[in-house]
Write a protein that holds these residues in place. Structure first.
Motif, short mmCIF file in Angstrom:
data_model
loop_
_atom_site.label_atom_id
_atom_site.label_comp_id
_atom_site.label_asym_id
_atom_site.label_seq_id
_atom_site.Cartn_x
_atom_site.Cartn_y
_atom_site.Cartn_z
N PRO A 24 0.84 -1.21 0.00
CA PRO A 24 0.00 0.00 0.00
C PRO A 24 0.87 1.26 0.00
O PRO A 24 1.99 1.26 0.50
N LYS A 25 0.34 2.33 -0.55
CA LYS A 25 1.05 3.61 -0.59
C LYS A 25 1.25 4.12 0.83
O LYS A 25 0.37 3.96 1.69
N SER A 26 2.38 4.77 1.07
CA SER A 26 2.68 5.32 2.40
C SER A 26 1.77 6.48 2.74
O SER A 26 1.40 6.67 3.89
N LEU A 27 1.45 7.27 1.73
CA LEU A 27 0.66 8.48 1.95
C LEU A 27 -0.56 8.51 1.04
O LEU A 27 -0.53 7.99 -0.07
N SER A 28 -1.60 9.18 1.52
CA SER A 28 -2.78 9.39 0.68
C SER A 28 -2.40 10.38 -0.42
O SER A 28 -1.35 11.03 -0.36
N ASN A 29 -3.27 10.53 -1.40
CA ASN A 29 -3.01 11.46 -2.50
C ASN A 29 -2.83 12.90 -2.00
O ASN A 29 -1.98 13.64 -2.50
#
Length: 184
Positions: A140-145
């Motif tokens: 999963p991405k570390s940060l949101s958009n």
């Protein structure tokens, strides 16, 4: 002389099962590798082949420990035959020093490759079905958009160092650089 060869793909796997079987089969020496079968450079296998003399037999627990494709397996048997070395697989009960053993070798090699291809096809079908349902693999991405955009904005403002931005956002430098590259 019987010369054993054992291989596991990763460091978390161990060679105990193969070593026990090779010792029980009467192998006088056993060479080992902890590397994927698709890697051409396998030091233990090369040492075993170099050690073997005409009339010796290379013993493996299973054919897939020696090679991952039928093509490579056939090339290996051809190499061994050219040096006068036999191949014996304990699991498949096959010995290439006889004509029937050579036939069985080719049949089992083809079946093993067929089984790997089926597994690969099922895996690809499962991944495709998961993607169709909106699931993507990977970490999963570390940060949101929004937070990614904020990190890029902080970088563009040139008021904070890379280290400060990474600390504030809780990400590593490579992750920040990946987000910057993604924005461009």
């Amino acid at each position: 002389m019987l010369i054993g060869y054992a291989r596991v793909s990763t460091d978390d796997q161990n060679l105990n099962l193969q070593q026990d079987a090779l010792n029980q089969a009467g192998c006088e020496c056993i060479y080992e590798d902890q590397i994927s079968g698709v890697k051409a450079e396998r030091r233990g296998l090369q040492e075993a082949i170099n050690y073997a003399r005409p009339g010796d037999t290379l013993v493996v627990w299973r054919l897939d420990r020696l090679s991952r494709s039928l093509k490579d397996l056939i090339e290996m048997v051809t190499l061994l035959e050219s040096r006068g070395i036999g191949l014996k697989s304990l699991h498949e009960a096959m010995d290439t020093s006889s004509s029937s053993g050579k036939l069985i070798f080719h049949i089992f090699g083809a079946l093993a490759e067929f089984e790997r291809n089926l597994i690969r096809e099922r895996t690809q079908a499962g991944l495709k079905a998961a993607r169709a349902r909106g699931r993507t693999g990977g970490r999963p991405k570390s940060l949101s958009n929004d937070k990614q955009a904020l990190a890029v904005k902080l970088y563009d403002e040139k008021k904070h160092t890379i280290k400060q931005i990474c600390t504030m956002m809780g990400i590593s430098k490579p992750t920040l650089y990946a987000y910057l590259k993604q924005e461009k």
